[in-house]
Design a protein around this motif. Structure first.
Motif, PDB file in Angstrom:
ATOM      1  N   THR A 124       2.344  -8.152   0.283  1.00  0.00           N
ATOM      2  CA  THR A 124       2.094  -7.827  -1.125  1.00  0.00           C
ATOM      3  C   THR A 124       0.766  -8.403  -1.586  1.00  0.00           C
ATOM      4  O   THR A 124      -0.018  -7.735  -2.274  1.00  0.00           O
ATOM      5  CB  THR A 124       3.242  -8.350  -2.008  1.00  0.00           C
ATOM      6  N   LEU A 125       0.485  -9.657  -1.216  1.00  0.00           N
ATOM      7  CA  LEU A 125      -0.776 -10.294  -1.604  1.00  0.00           C
ATOM      8  C   LEU A 125      -1.974  -9.568  -0.988  1.00  0.00           C
ATOM      9  O   LEU A 125      -3.017  -9.414  -1.637  1.00  0.00           O
ATOM     10  CB  LEU A 125      -0.768 -11.764  -1.187  1.00  0.00           C
ATOM     11  N   LEU A 126      -1.824  -9.137   0.268  1.00  0.00           N
ATOM     12  CA  LEU A 126      -2.907  -8.371   0.900  1.00  0.00           C
ATOM     13  C   LEU A 126      -3.146  -7.055   0.159  1.00  0.00           C
ATOM     14  O   LEU A 126      -4.297  -6.633  -0.030  1.00  0.00           O
ATOM     15  CB  LEU A 126      -2.554  -8.084   2.364  1.00  0.00           C
ATOM     16  N   PHE A 127      -2.062  -6.414  -0.281  1.00  0.00           N
ATOM     17  CA  PHE A 127      -2.190  -5.173  -1.042  1.00  0.00           C
ATOM     18  C   PHE A 127      -2.918  -5.418  -2.363  1.00  0.00           C
ATOM     19  O   PHE A 127      -3.795  -4.645  -2.762  1.00  0.00           O
ATOM     20  CB  PHE A 127      -0.804  -4.585  -1.300  1.00  0.00           C
ATOM     21  N   LEU A 128      -2.581  -6.514  -3.041  1.00  0.00           N
ATOM     22  CA  LEU A 128      -3.235  -6.836  -4.315  1.00  0.00           C
ATOM     23  C   LEU A 128      -4.722  -7.119  -4.106  1.00  0.00           C
ATOM     24  O   LEU A 128      -5.556  -6.763  -4.952  1.00  0.00           O
ATOM     25  CB  LEU A 128      -2.549  -8.042  -4.965  1.00  0.00           C
ATOM     26  N   GLN A 129      -5.065  -7.769  -2.989  1.00  0.00           N
ATOM     27  CA  GLN A 129      -6.476  -8.019  -2.692  1.00  0.00           C
ATOM     28  C   GLN A 129      -7.224  -6.711  -2.430  1.00  0.00           C
ATOM     29  O   GLN A 129      -8.363  -6.534  -2.884  1.00  0.00           O
ATOM     30  CB  GLN A 129      -6.598  -8.946  -1.486  1.00  0.00           C
ATOM     31  N   GLU A 130      -6.592  -5.799  -1.684  1.00  0.00           N
ATOM     32  CA  GLU A 130      -7.225  -4.502  -1.411  1.00  0.00           C
ATOM     33  C   GLU A 130      -7.452  -3.716  -2.701  1.00  0.00           C
ATOM     34  O   GLU A 130      -8.462  -3.033  -2.855  1.00  0.00           O
ATOM     35  CB  GLU A 130      -6.360  -3.691  -0.454  1.00  0.00           C
ATOM     36  N   GLN A 131      -6.490  -3.802  -3.632  1.00  0.00           N
ATOM     37  CA  GLN A 131      -6.596  -3.082  -4.901  1.00  0.00           C
ATOM     38  C   GLN A 131      -7.420  -3.838  -5.936  1.00  0.00           C
ATOM     39  O   GLN A 131      -7.604  -3.356  -7.062  1.00  0.00           O
ATOM     40  CB  GLN A 131      -5.189  -2.822  -5.469  1.00  0.00           C
ATOM     41  N   LYS A 132      -7.899  -5.067  -5.571  1.00  0.00           N
ATOM     42  CA  LYS A 132      -8.718  -5.918  -6.462  1.00  0.00           C
ATOM     43  C   LYS A 132      -7.994  -6.205  -7.780  1.00  0.00           C
ATOM     44  O   LYS A 132      -8.544  -6.047  -8.864  1.00  0.00           O
ATOM     45  CB  LYS A 132     -10.075  -5.259  -6.715  1.00  0.00           C
ATOM     46  N   ILE A 133      -6.728  -6.584  -7.647  1.00  0.00           N
ATOM     47  CA  ILE A 133      -5.917  -6.966  -8.809  1.00  0.00           C
ATOM     48  C   ILE A 133      -5.834  -8.482  -8.827  1.00  0.00           C
ATOM     49  O   ILE A 133      -5.337  -9.106  -7.888  1.00  0.00           O
ATOM     50  CB  ILE A 133      -4.513  -6.337  -8.728  1.00  0.00           C
ATOM     51  N   GLY A 134      -6.337  -9.088  -9.902  1.00  0.00           N
ATOM     52  CA  GLY A 134      -6.461 -10.547  -9.931  1.00  0.00           C
ATOM     53  C   GLY A 134      -5.423 -11.283 -10.744  1.00  0.00           C
ATOM     54  O   GLY A 134      -5.387 -12.522 -10.715  1.00  0.00           O
ATOM     55  N   PHE A 175      11.990 -13.251   5.801  1.00  0.00           N
ATOM     56  CA  PHE A 175      11.640 -11.878   5.432  1.00  0.00           C
ATOM     57  C   PHE A 175      10.828 -11.851   4.145  1.00  0.00           C
ATOM     58  O   PHE A 175       9.813 -11.147   4.037  1.00  0.00           O
ATOM     59  CB  PHE A 175      12.920 -11.057   5.264  1.00  0.00           C
ATOM     60  N   ASN A 176      11.259 -12.622   3.140  1.00  0.00           N
ATOM     61  CA  ASN A 176      10.546 -12.653   1.861  1.00  0.00           C
ATOM     62  C   ASN A 176       9.135 -13.193   2.010  1.00  0.00           C
ATOM     63  O   ASN A 176       8.197 -12.714   1.356  1.00  0.00           O
ATOM     64  CB  ASN A 176      11.326 -13.504   0.853  1.00  0.00           C
ATOM     65  N   LEU A 177       8.951 -14.192   2.867  1.00  0.00           N
ATOM     66  CA  LEU A 177       7.612 -14.741   3.085  1.00  0.00           C
ATOM     67  C   LEU A 177       6.681 -13.685   3.687  1.00  0.00           C
ATOM     68  O   LEU A 177       5.525 -13.540   3.272  1.00  0.00           O
ATOM     69  CB  LEU A 177       7.689 -15.968   4.001  1.00  0.00           C
ATOM     70  N   LYS A 178       7.197 -12.930   4.670  1.00  0.00           N
ATOM     71  CA  LYS A 178       6.380 -11.888   5.303  1.00  0.00           C
ATOM     72  C   LYS A 178       6.027 -10.785   4.302  1.00  0.00           C
ATOM     73  O   LYS A 178       4.873 -10.338   4.228  1.00  0.00           O
ATOM     74  CB  LYS A 178       7.134 -11.278   6.489  1.00  0.00           C
ATOM     75  N   GLU A 179       7.030 -10.338   3.534  1.00  0.00           N
ATOM     76  CA  GLU A 179       6.783  -9.253   2.585  1.00  0.00           C
ATOM     77  C   GLU A 179       5.878  -9.699   1.451  1.00  0.00           C
ATOM     78  O   GLU A 179       5.067  -8.918   0.953  1.00  0.00           O
ATOM     79  CB  GLU A 179       8.105  -8.726   2.028  1.00  0.00           C
ATOM     80  N   MET A 180       5.977 -10.971   1.045  1.00  0.00           N
ATOM     81  CA  MET A 180       5.095 -11.475  -0.015  1.00  0.00           C
ATOM     82  C   MET A 180       3.662 -11.577   0.484  1.00  0.00           C
ATOM     83  O   MET A 180       2.709 -11.320  -0.269  1.00  0.00           O
ATOM     84  CB  MET A 180       5.588 -12.852  -0.495  1.00  0.00           C
ATOM     85  N   SER A 181       3.477 -11.901   1.768  1.00  0.00           N
ATOM     86  CA  SER A 181       2.130 -11.924   2.356  1.00  0.00           C
ATOM     87  C   SER A 181       1.534 -10.523   2.346  1.00  0.00           C
ATOM     88  O   SER A 181       0.356 -10.337   1.990  1.00  0.00           O
ATOM     89  CB  SER A 181       2.184 -12.466   3.782  1.00  0.00           C
ATOM     90  N   THR A 226       3.831  -0.196   3.472  1.00  0.00           N
ATOM     91  CA  THR A 226       3.022  -1.418   3.517  1.00  0.00           C
ATOM     92  C   THR A 226       3.872  -2.663   3.308  1.00  0.00           C
ATOM     93  O   THR A 226       3.707  -3.663   3.999  1.00  0.00           O
ATOM     94  CB  THR A 226       1.925  -1.358   2.438  1.00  0.00           C
ATOM     95  N   PHE A 227       4.777  -2.621   2.368  1.00  0.00           N
ATOM     96  CA  PHE A 227       5.648  -3.773   2.112  1.00  0.00           C
ATOM     97  C   PHE A 227       6.907  -3.290   1.415  1.00  0.00           C
ATOM     98  O   PHE A 227       6.955  -2.169   0.911  1.00  0.00           O
ATOM     99  CB  PHE A 227       4.938  -4.825   1.257  1.00  0.00           C
ATOM    100  N   GLN A 228       7.934  -4.139   1.405  1.00  0.00           N
ATOM    101  CA  GLN A 228       9.214  -3.775   0.817  1.00  0.00           C
ATOM    102  C   GLN A 228       9.583  -4.772  -0.274  1.00  0.00           C
ATOM    103  O   GLN A 228       8.930  -5.803  -0.439  1.00  0.00           O
ATOM    104  CB  GLN A 228      10.301  -3.760   1.899  1.00  0.00           C
TER     105      GLN A 228
END
Length: 462
Positions: free
Chosen positions: A306-316, A298-304, A272-274
């Motif tokens: 990461t944020l999508l993953f946190l939203q899916e996992q409902k981590i606030g 690269f960092n901007l793409k991977e951070m995006s 999903t991300f690196q």
């Protein structure tokens, strides 16, 4: 549209140059591929004796220059393939002849053979590496293959044929993932699917159809098959191919008691991300400005991601992420320790079972050894049995066993532990993946905020 390739033909090990030339020319002039030799043409040589005439030119080169050829390149081949149904075999042969003539400038003898055994008509052009006058050799320069392709395109345009359009670099399709490689098992499953779709009458007919597909069938307690190609060296049992491909399952399908469902291989799950790149650390190592631009993007793409993953996992929050990562890590290690303990116990059972069996087998020999008063002669005669008995007794003393367990009880415990261990592996892999994703996300968030803090502090200092 003609695709071309320039190939240097080398002398085969253990064969003479004359034999190699004959093999190559005989292959391209194969009557089954060229409509009984109808589409074979040549320049400065006969199609029947091209290999011998090539050799005469090479001998002339030896006489003129007073030295033998050092390179093992004996000739060159141009392959020219055309789009299906775009050109006739006769015209293709003319195009190939013109390509060879213009590329060699008429200084090298050549043979052009047009093959019609495939869906796409294609030419095989073999020209001698030695010039006709025997004074020089053909020099395979750096961009010779590109020169052949461009000359072929020019000739195709003159004959009102299509050419391969070159796309700009930005529009070219980039392959970031290698295509999956088909294994022998996947290929076998596909052939089984095809045969079962034909609905053979019985199991024996099914096996015969497999043999017709080029497989060697070994009948016995477990049916196994092996392909006749070089890629497969061992037999494959049906029961190891997975659900739906065991002997009983295939027989049930043939008898109409079950329905066959072809196995569909799932594509590998993409990460999903690196981890973010430490740009400051890399720049300190001497990386260029261009690398910094790439790493920032690269960092901007991977951070995006990461944020999508946190939203899916409902981590606030970062604190919640830290807690979830710690809990996942602890769960992963707990399951890992449980599996390791089971593996250690399985090893203990296997060793203990071996000692118990050896102890039982050598008990009478050791009792006789004691009755002889530990005779050295008896020891030399039965050294192996006595050594096994002593090793087993030492293992029992070390384990503190007052009473030996029964072998059947050990077998039952071994089977139960092995079943539990296999059942725990899917959950263990799931816990590992979950832990890796959460820890990776935690490190990305921490690095992102650390870089933001450094940027703010630098701005305030200015």
């Amino acid at each position: 549209m003609a695709a071309t390739r320039l190939i240097a033909l080398h002398k085969n090990k253990g064969m003479t140059v004359a034999a190699c030339l004959k093999n190559r020319t005989d292959y391209i002039e194969n009557p089954d591929k060229t409509e009984q030799g109808q589409y074979v043409s040549s320049y400065a040589c006969s199609t029947l004796t091209a290999d011998e005439e090539f050799m005469l030119t090479k001998r002339q080169y030896d006489l003129v220059n007073g030295r033998r050829q050092k390179s093992d390149v004996i000739a060159y081949q141009i392959r020219q393939s055309f789009r299906p149904a775009e050109i006739s075999a006769e015209e293709a042969n003319k195009v190939g002849y013109e390509l060879a003539m213009r590329f060699t400038k008429g200084k090298h003898a050549f043979v052009v053979a047009t093959h019609t055994d495939r869906q796409h008509i294609h030419n095989h052009v073999i020209f001698n590496s030695t010039a006709l006058d025997g004074s020089r050799k053909f020099r395979d320069f750096f961009f010779s293959a590109l020169a052949v392709q461009r000359l072929s395109d020019l000739i195709c345009l003159e004959h009102q044929l299509s050419v391969i359009e070159k796309k700009p670099y930005r529009e070219r399709q980039k392959r970031i993932v290698y295509p999956p490689k088909e294994s022998n098992r996947d290929r076998l499953c596909g052939i089984i699917d095809t045969i079962l779709a034909e609905k053979p009458g019985d199991y024996e007919t099914f096996l015969q159809k497999l043999e017709q597909q080029g497989y060697e069938v070994k009948r016995g307690k477990y049916t196994a098959v092996k392909g006749k190609g070089k890629g497969q060296k061992r037999f494959i049992r049906f029961r190891t191919l997975g659900t739906g491909y065991g002997e009983d399952e295939i027989k049930a399908v043939l008898e109409g008691k079950a329905e066959h469902r072809p196995y569909q291989k799932k594509p590998p799950k993409e990460q999903t991300f690196q981890l973010l790149v430490d740009i400051q650390g890399k720049m300190a190592e001497g990386k260029s400005v261009g690398y910094k631009r790439w790493a920032t993007k690269f960092n901007l793409k991977e951070m995006s991601k990461t944020l999508l993953f946190l939203q899916e996992q409902k981590i606030g929050s970062a604190e919640e992420l830290r807690e979830r990562a710690a809990a996942a890590t602890e769960r992963y290690h707990t399951m890992g320790n449980s599996i390791k303990a089971a593996e250690a116990r399985l090893t203990e059972i296997a060793v203990l079972k071996t000692h118990i069996i050896n102890y039982a087998k050598t008990r009478e020999v050791y009792a006789a050894y004691r009755k002889t008063g530990y005779s050295k002669v008896f020891l030399e005669t039965h050294r192996e049995e006595i050594t096994l008995h002593k090793a087993a007794k030492a293992a029992f003393d070390e384990a503190g066993l007052q009473k030996l367990p029964k072998v059947k009880e050990l077998d039952a415990e071994f089977s139960e532990l092995l079943t539990k261990k296999k059942a725990a592996y899917p959950d263990y892999r799931k816990a590992r993946n979950e832990m890796q994703e959460l820890v990776r996300a935690q490190k990305n968030v921490e690095r992102f905020f650390a870089e933001e803090k450094d940027t703010i502090e630098k701005a305030q200092t200015r």
